[in-house]
Design a protein around this motif. Structure first.
Motif, PDB file in Angstrom:
ATOM      1  N   GLY A  32       0.663  -1.222  -0.056  1.00  0.00           N
ATOM      2  CA  GLY A  32       0.009   0.064  -0.023  1.00  0.00           C
ATOM      3  C   GLY A  32       0.747   1.279   0.083  1.00  0.00           C
ATOM      4  N   HIS A  33       1.898   1.063  -0.646  1.00  0.00           N
ATOM      5  CA  HIS A  33       2.944   2.269  -0.664  1.00  0.00           C
ATOM      6  C   HIS A  33       3.499   2.505   0.615  1.00  0.00           C
ATOM      7  CE1 HIS A  33       2.630   2.538  -4.975  1.00  0.00           C
ATOM      8  NE2 HIS A  33       1.610   2.285  -4.684  1.00  0.00           N
ATOM      9  N   ARG A  34       3.567   1.686   1.599  1.00  0.00           N
ATOM     10  CA  ARG A  34       4.228   1.964   2.857  1.00  0.00           C
ATOM     11  C   ARG A  34       5.496   1.476   3.203  1.00  0.00           C
ATOM     12  NH1 ARG A  34      -1.374   0.234   5.613  1.00  0.00           N
ATOM     13  NH2 ARG A  34      -1.283  -1.390   4.028  1.00  0.00           N
ATOM     14  N   THR A  35       6.148   1.653   4.091  1.00  0.00           N
ATOM     15  CA  THR A  35       7.426   1.125   4.545  1.00  0.00           C
ATOM     16  C   THR A  35       7.101  -0.234   5.516  1.00  0.00           C
ATOM     17  OG1 THR A  35       7.493   2.255   6.715  1.00  0.00           O
ATOM     18  CG2 THR A  35       8.445   3.189   4.815  1.00  0.00           C
ATOM     19  N   VAL A  36       7.872  -0.902   5.825  1.00  0.00           N
ATOM     20  CA  VAL A  36       7.812  -2.181   6.562  1.00  0.00           C
ATOM     21  C   VAL A  36       7.287  -1.674   7.881  1.00  0.00           C
ATOM     22  CG1 VAL A  36       8.917  -3.929   7.784  1.00  0.00           C
ATOM     23  CG2 VAL A  36       9.557  -3.491   5.282  1.00  0.00           C
ATOM     24  N   ARG A  37       7.785  -0.657   8.554  1.00  0.00           N
ATOM     25  CA  ARG A  37       7.246  -0.444   9.938  1.00  0.00           C
ATOM     26  C   ARG A  37       5.892   0.098   9.686  1.00  0.00           C
ATOM     27  NH1 ARG A  37       9.418  -1.162  14.304  1.00  0.00           N
ATOM     28  NH2 ARG A  37      11.422  -0.558  13.758  1.00  0.00           N
ATOM     29  N   GLU A  38       5.549   1.153   8.735  1.00  0.00           N
ATOM     30  CA  GLU A  38       4.132   1.322   8.656  1.00  0.00           C
ATOM     31  C   GLU A  38       3.134   0.380   8.387  1.00  0.00           C
ATOM     32  OE1 GLU A  38       5.285   5.884   6.581  1.00  0.00           O
ATOM     33  OE2 GLU A  38       5.016   4.176   5.281  1.00  0.00           O
ATOM     34  N   ALA A  39       3.415  -0.548   7.547  1.00  0.00           N
ATOM     35  CA  ALA A  39       2.665  -1.693   7.413  1.00  0.00           C
ATOM     36  C   ALA A  39       2.287  -2.420   8.629  1.00  0.00           C
ATOM     37  CB  ALA A  39       3.198  -2.627   6.348  1.00  0.00           C
ATOM     38  N   LEU A  40       3.354  -2.827   9.425  1.00  0.00           N
ATOM     39  CA  LEU A  40       3.316  -3.560  10.680  1.00  0.00           C
ATOM     40  C   LEU A  40       2.404  -2.707  11.557  1.00  0.00           C
ATOM     41  CD1 LEU A  40       6.929  -4.981  11.131  1.00  0.00           C
ATOM     42  CD2 LEU A  40       5.034  -6.197  10.376  1.00  0.00           C
ATOM     43  N   ASP A  41       2.569  -1.339  11.630  1.00  0.00           N
ATOM     44  CA  ASP A  41       1.808  -0.611  12.524  1.00  0.00           C
ATOM     45  C   ASP A  41       0.505  -0.565  12.101  1.00  0.00           C
ATOM     46  OD1 ASP A  41       4.055  -0.067  14.047  1.00  0.00           O
ATOM     47  OD2 ASP A  41       4.446   2.042  13.236  1.00  0.00           O
ATOM     48  N   ALA A  42       0.255  -0.527  10.953  1.00  0.00           N
ATOM     49  CA  ALA A  42      -1.185  -0.488  10.195  1.00  0.00           C
ATOM     50  C   ALA A  42      -1.914  -1.955  10.411  1.00  0.00           C
ATOM     51  CB  ALA A  42      -1.260  -0.158   8.929  1.00  0.00           C
ATOM     52  N   GLY A  43      -1.155  -2.931  11.006  1.00  0.00           N
ATOM     53  CA  GLY A  43      -1.654  -4.373  11.400  1.00  0.00           C
ATOM     54  C   GLY A  43      -1.380  -5.345  10.054  1.00  0.00           C
ATOM     55  N   VAL A  44      -0.746  -4.889   9.144  1.00  0.00           N
ATOM     56  CA  VAL A  44      -0.333  -6.016   8.176  1.00  0.00           C
ATOM     57  C   VAL A  44       0.371  -6.974   8.701  1.00  0.00           C
ATOM     58  CG1 VAL A  44       0.717  -6.451   5.906  1.00  0.00           C
ATOM     59  CG2 VAL A  44      -0.210  -4.062   6.477  1.00  0.00           C
ATOM     60  N   VAL A  49       4.188  -8.870   5.135  1.00  0.00           N
ATOM     61  CA  VAL A  49       5.156  -8.090   4.994  1.00  0.00           C
ATOM     62  C   VAL A  49       6.474  -8.738   4.401  1.00  0.00           C
ATOM     63  CG1 VAL A  49       6.639  -6.215   6.110  1.00  0.00           C
ATOM     64  CG2 VAL A  49       4.119  -6.541   6.657  1.00  0.00           C
ATOM     65  N   TRP A  50       6.698  -9.959   5.011  1.00  0.00           N
ATOM     66  CA  TRP A  50       7.982 -10.655   4.336  1.00  0.00           C
ATOM     67  C   TRP A  50       7.739 -11.053   2.909  1.00  0.00           C
ATOM     68  CZ3 TRP A  50      12.674 -11.061   4.617  1.00  0.00           C
ATOM     69  CH2 TRP A  50      13.415 -12.060   4.289  1.00  0.00           C
ATOM     70  N   ARG A  51       6.535 -11.291   2.414  1.00  0.00           N
ATOM     71  CA  ARG A  51       6.506 -11.666   0.940  1.00  0.00           C
ATOM     72  C   ARG A  51       6.877 -10.802   0.160  1.00  0.00           C
ATOM     73  NH1 ARG A  51       0.998 -14.279   2.483  1.00  0.00           N
ATOM     74  NH2 ARG A  51       1.603 -16.328   3.340  1.00  0.00           N
ATOM     75  N   ALA A  52       6.552  -9.377   0.671  1.00  0.00           N
ATOM     76  CA  ALA A  52       6.578  -8.198  -0.233  1.00  0.00           C
ATOM     77  C   ALA A  52       8.277  -7.795  -0.149  1.00  0.00           C
ATOM     78  CB  ALA A  52       5.783  -7.043   0.468  1.00  0.00           C
ATOM     79  N   VAL A  53       8.583  -8.088   1.356  1.00  0.00           N
ATOM     80  CA  VAL A  53      10.107  -7.766   1.383  1.00  0.00           C
ATOM     81  C   VAL A  53      10.974  -8.748   0.527  1.00  0.00           C
ATOM     82  CG1 VAL A  53      12.114  -7.840   2.759  1.00  0.00           C
ATOM     83  CG2 VAL A  53       9.921  -6.793   3.617  1.00  0.00           C
ATOM     84  N   HIS A  54      10.551 -10.058   0.391  1.00  0.00           N
ATOM     85  CA  HIS A  54      11.343 -11.112  -0.392  1.00  0.00           C
ATOM     86  C   HIS A  54      11.043 -10.709  -1.802  1.00  0.00           C
ATOM     87  CE1 HIS A  54      11.426 -15.125  -2.476  1.00  0.00           C
ATOM     88  NE2 HIS A  54      12.345 -15.318  -1.239  1.00  0.00           N
ATOM     89  N   GLU A  55       9.998 -10.119  -2.421  1.00  0.00           N
ATOM     90  CA  GLU A  55       9.862  -9.987  -3.524  1.00  0.00           C
ATOM     91  C   GLU A  55      10.827  -8.623  -4.225  1.00  0.00           C
ATOM     92  OE1 GLU A  55       6.192  -8.303  -6.391  1.00  0.00           O
ATOM     93  OE2 GLU A  55       5.876  -9.678  -5.098  1.00  0.00           O
ATOM     94  N   VAL A  56      10.666  -7.595  -3.390  1.00  0.00           N
ATOM     95  CA  VAL A  56      11.495  -6.677  -3.432  1.00  0.00           C
ATOM     96  C   VAL A  56      12.945  -6.764  -3.410  1.00  0.00           C
ATOM     97  CG1 VAL A  56      11.905  -4.304  -2.338  1.00  0.00           C
ATOM     98  CG2 VAL A  56       9.550  -5.055  -2.690  1.00  0.00           C
ATOM     99  N   LEU A  57      13.492  -7.399  -2.733  1.00  0.00           N
ATOM    100  CA  LEU A  57      14.918  -7.849  -2.368  1.00  0.00           C
ATOM    101  C   LEU A  57      15.196  -8.951  -3.562  1.00  0.00           C
ATOM    102  CD1 LEU A  57      15.336  -7.709   1.262  1.00  0.00           C
ATOM    103  CD2 LEU A  57      15.943  -5.866  -0.448  1.00  0.00           C
ATOM    104  N   ASP A  58      14.355  -9.435  -4.203  1.00  0.00           N
ATOM    105  CA  ASP A  58      14.665 -10.534  -5.272  1.00  0.00           C
ATOM    106  C   ASP A  58      15.384 -11.662  -4.518  1.00  0.00           C
ATOM    107  OD1 ASP A  58      14.324 -11.805  -7.765  1.00  0.00           O
ATOM    108  OD2 ASP A  58      16.347 -10.879  -8.433  1.00  0.00           O
ATOM    109  N   LEU A  59      14.932 -12.237  -3.445  1.00  0.00           N
ATOM    110  CA  LEU A  59      15.530 -13.305  -2.610  1.00  0.00           C
ATOM    111  C   LEU A  59      15.259 -14.646  -3.204  1.00  0.00           C
ATOM    112  CD1 LEU A  59      14.984 -11.951   0.884  1.00  0.00           C
ATOM    113  CD2 LEU A  59      16.996 -11.669  -0.445  1.00  0.00           C
TER     114      LEU A  59
END
Length: 64
Positions: A32-44, A49-59
């Motif tokens: 949702g065009h948020r940072t990891v911290r913002e997403a977690l704070d919003a209840g995601v 969140v990890w799936r999104a990070v995984h994709e962005v970092l191309d792990l």
């Protein structure tokens, strides 16, 4: 996945010194065009969140 596991994975892949600032500054569109911290704070859920990070970092798939 628990929050602690998410942070451990971020530390592992980005380094402990960088992971926190990256999580507060890097905006991820699929969160949702948020940072990891913002997403977690919003209840995601940490797993989502990890799936999104995984994709962005191309792990590798083994890191899912």
């Amino acid at each position: 996945m628990r929050h602690t596991e998410l942070w451990e994975r971020l530390d592992h892949h980005l380094g402990g010194a960088y992971a926190g600032s990256w999580a507060e500054q890097f905006v991820i569109g699929s969160l949702g065009h948020r940072t990891v911290r913002e997403a977690l704070d919003a209840g995601v859920p940490p797993q989502q969140v990890w799936r999104a990070v995984h994709e962005v970092l191309d792990l590798p798939a083994s890191e899912r």
